[in-house]
Design a protein around this motif. Sequence first.
Motif, PDB file in Angstrom:
ATOM      1  N   GLY A  32       0.773  -1.226   0.000  1.00  0.00           N
ATOM      2  CA  GLY A  32       0.000   0.000   0.000  1.00  0.00           C
ATOM      3  C   GLY A  32       0.804   1.276   0.000  1.00  0.00           C
ATOM      4  O   GLY A  32       0.345   2.296   0.499  1.00  0.00           O
ATOM      5  N   ALA A  36      -2.491   7.777  -1.623  1.00  0.00           N
ATOM      6  CA  ALA A  36      -3.827   7.525  -1.078  1.00  0.00           C
ATOM      7  C   ALA A  36      -3.745   6.768   0.250  1.00  0.00           C
ATOM      8  O   ALA A  36      -4.440   7.113   1.220  1.00  0.00           O
ATOM      9  CB  ALA A  36      -4.668   6.736  -2.077  1.00  0.00           C
ATOM     10  N   ALA A  37      -2.901   5.754   0.310  1.00  0.00           N
ATOM     11  CA  ALA A  37      -2.780   4.963   1.532  1.00  0.00           C
ATOM     12  C   ALA A  37      -2.181   5.780   2.669  1.00  0.00           C
ATOM     13  O   ALA A  37      -2.660   5.728   3.809  1.00  0.00           O
ATOM     14  CB  ALA A  37      -1.926   3.721   1.265  1.00  0.00           C
ATOM     15  N   THR A  40      -4.669   8.348   3.997  1.00  0.00           N
ATOM     16  CA  THR A  40      -5.677   7.674   4.811  1.00  0.00           C
ATOM     17  C   THR A  40      -5.136   7.362   6.200  1.00  0.00           C
ATOM     18  O   THR A  40      -5.796   7.606   7.214  1.00  0.00           O
ATOM     19  CB  THR A  40      -6.139   6.372   4.125  1.00  0.00           C
ATOM     20  OG1 THR A  40      -6.666   6.699   2.846  1.00  0.00           O
ATOM     21  CG2 THR A  40      -7.185   5.658   4.941  1.00  0.00           C
ATOM     22  N   LEU A  74     -11.205   7.547   5.725  1.00  0.00           N
ATOM     23  CA  LEU A  74     -11.521   6.440   4.822  1.00  0.00           C
ATOM     24  C   LEU A  74     -12.063   6.945   3.495  1.00  0.00           C
ATOM     25  O   LEU A  74     -11.685   6.463   2.427  1.00  0.00           O
ATOM     26  CB  LEU A  74     -12.550   5.506   5.467  1.00  0.00           C
ATOM     27  CG  LEU A  74     -12.041   4.563   6.539  1.00  0.00           C
ATOM     28  CD1 LEU A  74     -13.209   3.819   7.173  1.00  0.00           C
ATOM     29  CD2 LEU A  74     -11.065   3.582   5.948  1.00  0.00           C
ATOM     30  N   LEU A  75     -12.952   7.924   3.565  1.00  0.00           N
ATOM     31  CA  LEU A  75     -13.549   8.464   2.344  1.00  0.00           C
ATOM     32  C   LEU A  75     -12.512   9.196   1.477  1.00  0.00           C
ATOM     33  O   LEU A  75     -12.530   9.078   0.250  1.00  0.00           O
ATOM     34  CB  LEU A  75     -14.706   9.394   2.700  1.00  0.00           C
ATOM     35  CG  LEU A  75     -15.899   8.732   3.394  1.00  0.00           C
ATOM     36  CD1 LEU A  75     -16.918   9.769   3.818  1.00  0.00           C
ATOM     37  CD2 LEU A  75     -16.517   7.675   2.497  1.00  0.00           C
ATOM     38  N   GLY A  77      -9.264   8.565   1.384  1.00  0.00           N
ATOM     39  CA  GLY A  77      -8.415   7.534   0.785  1.00  0.00           C
ATOM     40  C   GLY A  77      -9.103   6.838  -0.378  1.00  0.00           C
ATOM     41  O   GLY A  77      -8.497   6.591  -1.424  1.00  0.00           O
ATOM     42  N   PHE A  78     -10.388   6.542  -0.220  1.00  0.00           N
ATOM     43  CA  PHE A  78     -11.139   5.894  -1.294  1.00  0.00           C
ATOM     44  C   PHE A  78     -11.218   6.821  -2.505  1.00  0.00           C
ATOM     45  O   PHE A  78     -11.016   6.396  -3.647  1.00  0.00           O
ATOM     46  CB  PHE A  78     -12.541   5.516  -0.808  1.00  0.00           C
ATOM     47  CG  PHE A  78     -13.363   4.811  -1.838  1.00  0.00           C
ATOM     48  CD1 PHE A  78     -13.120   3.491  -2.152  1.00  0.00           C
ATOM     49  CD2 PHE A  78     -14.382   5.474  -2.506  1.00  0.00           C
ATOM     50  CE1 PHE A  78     -13.879   2.844  -3.106  1.00  0.00           C
ATOM     51  CE2 PHE A  78     -15.141   4.841  -3.457  1.00  0.00           C
ATOM     52  CZ  PHE A  78     -14.889   3.517  -3.776  1.00  0.00           C
ATOM     53  N   GLY A  79     -11.486   8.108  -2.256  1.00  0.00           N
ATOM     54  CA  GLY A  79     -11.557   9.068  -3.352  1.00  0.00           C
ATOM     55  C   GLY A  79     -10.223   9.237  -4.059  1.00  0.00           C
ATOM     56  O   GLY A  79     -10.167   9.328  -5.292  1.00  0.00           O
ATOM     57  N   ARG A  81      -7.866   6.998  -4.239  1.00  0.00           N
ATOM     58  CA  ARG A  81      -7.598   5.777  -4.999  1.00  0.00           C
ATOM     59  C   ARG A  81      -8.352   5.800  -6.323  1.00  0.00           C
ATOM     60  O   ARG A  81      -7.803   5.477  -7.374  1.00  0.00           O
ATOM     61  CB  ARG A  81      -7.998   4.553  -4.193  1.00  0.00           C
ATOM     62  CG  ARG A  81      -7.637   3.250  -4.902  1.00  0.00           C
ATOM     63  CD  ARG A  81      -8.056   2.065  -4.120  1.00  0.00           C
ATOM     64  NE  ARG A  81      -9.515   2.011  -4.132  1.00  0.00           N
ATOM     65  CZ  ARG A  81     -10.215   0.973  -3.729  1.00  0.00           C
ATOM     66  NH1 ARG A  81      -9.608  -0.073  -3.237  1.00  0.00           N
ATOM     67  NH2 ARG A  81     -11.520   0.995  -3.776  1.00  0.00           N
ATOM     68  N   LYS A  82      -9.618   6.224  -6.273  1.00  0.00           N
ATOM     69  CA  LYS A  82     -10.410   6.310  -7.500  1.00  0.00           C
ATOM     70  C   LYS A  82      -9.880   7.385  -8.443  1.00  0.00           C
ATOM     71  O   LYS A  82     -10.043   7.289  -9.659  1.00  0.00           O
ATOM     72  CB  LYS A  82     -11.883   6.597  -7.171  1.00  0.00           C
ATOM     73  CG  LYS A  82     -12.590   5.426  -6.526  1.00  0.00           C
ATOM     74  CD  LYS A  82     -12.661   4.286  -7.505  1.00  0.00           C
ATOM     75  CE  LYS A  82     -13.418   3.118  -6.912  1.00  0.00           C
ATOM     76  NZ  LYS A  82     -13.398   1.946  -7.765  1.00  0.00           N
ATOM     77  N   GLY A  86      -3.813   5.648  -5.989  1.00  0.00           N
ATOM     78  CA  GLY A  86      -3.622   4.394  -5.261  1.00  0.00           C
ATOM     79  C   GLY A  86      -2.478   3.602  -5.861  1.00  0.00           C
ATOM     80  O   GLY A  86      -1.795   4.038  -6.796  1.00  0.00           O
TER      81      GLY A  86
END
Length: 97
Positions: A32, A36-37, A40, A74-75, A77-79, A81-82, A86
């Motif tokens: 990771g 992004a990681a 997060t 969390l949100l 990091g998810f954003g 990654r998208k 990521g």
Amino acid sequence: MSKDTVSAPKTAAGTAPFSYDNVDHREPTGHGNSPAAWTTVFVMLFGALIMAIAYVIANTPVFVAGGAVMIIGLLVGFGMRKAGYGVGGSKLKNSGH
């Protein structure tokens, strides 16, 4: 006590020697290491720090706010990654410079 030697479980016929539970351990996982990681992790650590301080001073609203910061982490990091930040993301590809 038995003096028998202990051996590792044998692989099933037709499977690779480095395969266990359908996971190929010859390929690196990357762990990771991406913007992004790391973002997060830092945001969630900050949220955990807020929650820990709130717990010590017995302040429920601040404790809940720390939990909200962790969910925001969390949100984010998810954003990210998208958005391509990521592991293996499009924004991290080497352009050859």
